[in-house]
Design an enzyme around this catalytic site. Structure first.
Site, PDB file in Angstrom:
ATOM      1  N   SER A   1       0.889  -0.807  -0.023  1.00  4.68           N
ATOM      2  CA  SER A   1      -0.141  -0.305  -0.057  1.00  4.68           C
ATOM      3  C   SER A   1       1.031   0.851  -0.291  1.00  4.68           C
ATOM      4  O   SER A   1       1.853   1.635   0.761  1.00  4.68           O
ATOM      5  CB  SER A   1      -1.106   0.193   1.383  1.00  4.68           C
ATOM      6  OG  SER A   1      -1.329   1.054   1.034  1.00  4.68           O
TER       7      SER A   1
ATOM      8  N   GLY B   1      -8.168   0.551 -11.018  1.00  4.44           N
ATOM      9  CA  GLY B   1      -9.112   1.477 -12.114  1.00  4.44           C
ATOM     10  C   GLY B   1      -8.400   0.792 -13.275  1.00  4.44           C
ATOM     11  O   GLY B   1      -7.224   0.436 -13.793  1.00  4.44           O
TER      12      GLY B   1
END
Length: 351
Positions: A175, A268
């Protein structure tokens, strides 16, 4: 149905829309209305990490951080669900706003920062879920105030807490929203950390009488040499699997977008190419005994097929669901089915 709901949802703040979606999903599930709102996903049995999956399309970590929506999410047709990221202690995450929707680009930028209720709360939630529909993965991380030198303590603690309830456990080292976390992917640091976690995994396997696969989630922003070095460590340590990839701190195809300067990880459609290149490189450097999950940029069935072509055994989606809705699950399953059938037909024609 989702196409009718989406315009209203997109008028809301992105994080509020996330919360509304999950509450609506729970209401539909508990009222028995969910089957009327979603399409049936045909089975496509798949095996990876020694586990059996009803289909190869899963939900990536991040949507259900605390394991409070497991049954409702499985009812959408996923072959497996990954919850988390969870940490030893609860933490609020980064200040809001921290989630940004880029509608035209089918993308999201987030800097959530591992906001979650802590691993003990997650364990209670998982224990109360039915989850009979497929494997459940639990994604674990370290608290933001834990120094990297002590990170293994956080990961070991979480691994010990979730082991009995998880079908697999993902070690989140990638992350971009926890300061310094990605430094744990450096070759020597990675070797030490995974070595310690593999020892814990073996101890827990003996204690519980079953081996729970341990996967490593990698970043898409590594150089080729860093990917190769990580692959050497993953192979040496005999990890069960790898997830490629997490979100990116780069901004492919977004230089002119007004939100491109927002800090955080991009997910995305713009991530598809970059994450798939990392997946393909890992596949060429890892033995077939180490299964890969392809994630990053899946917004249609063809994207899922591209991940499988690059070497994935399974795929995961999350951001694509925001823009396509639950129908994306079945679309991806059918695209993978067609690819497998075409591959099988090709082999038969050459025999």
């Amino acid at each position: 149905m989702y196409s009718l709901f989406r315009p209203l949802l997109f008028t809301c703040d992105t994080e509020r829309a996330h919360d509304i979606s999950l509450r609506t999903l729970d209401i539909a599930y508990h009222s028995g209305a969910l089957p009327l709102l979603t399409r049936h996903t045909r089975p496509l049995p798949t095996t990876a990490f020694g586990l059996n999956f009803p289909n190869p399309v899963g939900l990536a970590a991040g949507l259900d951080k605390n394991g409070t929506h497991i049954d409702a999410l499985f009812a959408l047709g996923f072959g497996f669900i990954e919850i988390g990221t969870t940490t030893p202690r609860p933490q609020a995450g980064n200040p809001k706003p921290r989630l940004f929707r880029l509608t035209q680009q089918q993308a999201v930028i987030n800097r959530m920062g591992f906001n979650n209720l802590g691993v003990d709360a997650l364990v209670r939630n998982v224990a109360g879920a039915r989850r009979r529909n497929g494997p459940l993965g639990i994604n674990i991380g370290k608290n933001k105030d834990t120094p990297n030198e002590q990170a293994s303590n956080d990961y070991r603690y979480c691994l010990e807490r979730v082991y009995a309830l998880a079908d697999y456990v993902t070690i989140n080292l990638s992350s971009p929203n926890t300061a310094g976390l990605r430094a744990l992917q450096e070759e020597q640091t990675l070797r030490r950390l995974i070595g310690e976690l593999r020892e814990t995994q073996e101890t827990l396997a003996a204690k519980h009488g079953r081996h729970v696969p341990m996967l490593i989630k990698m970043a898409p922003d590594l150089s080729d040499s860093d990917i190769d070095a990580a692959a050497r460590v993953l192979n040496e340590m005999s990890v069960d699997g790898v997830i490629a990839t997490n979100t990116t701190v780069t901004r492919p195809l977004l230089r002119q977008h007004p939100l491109a300067s927002e800090a955080g990880g991009l997910s995305g459609a713009p991530l598809l190419g970059q994450s798939t290149l990392v997946l393909r490189r890992l596949r060429t450097h890892l033995p077939e005994t180490i299964d890969l999950i392809g994630v990053g940029g899946i917004c249609c069935g063809a994207d899922a097929g591209a991940k499988m072509a690059a070497g994935a055994s399974l795929v995961q989606c999350y951001t694509g669901l925001i823009f396509k809705g639950p129908q994306l699950v079945g679309e991806c399953v059918e695209a993978i089915r067609r690819r497998l059938e075409a591959s099988s037909s090709g082999r038969e024609n050459t025999q």
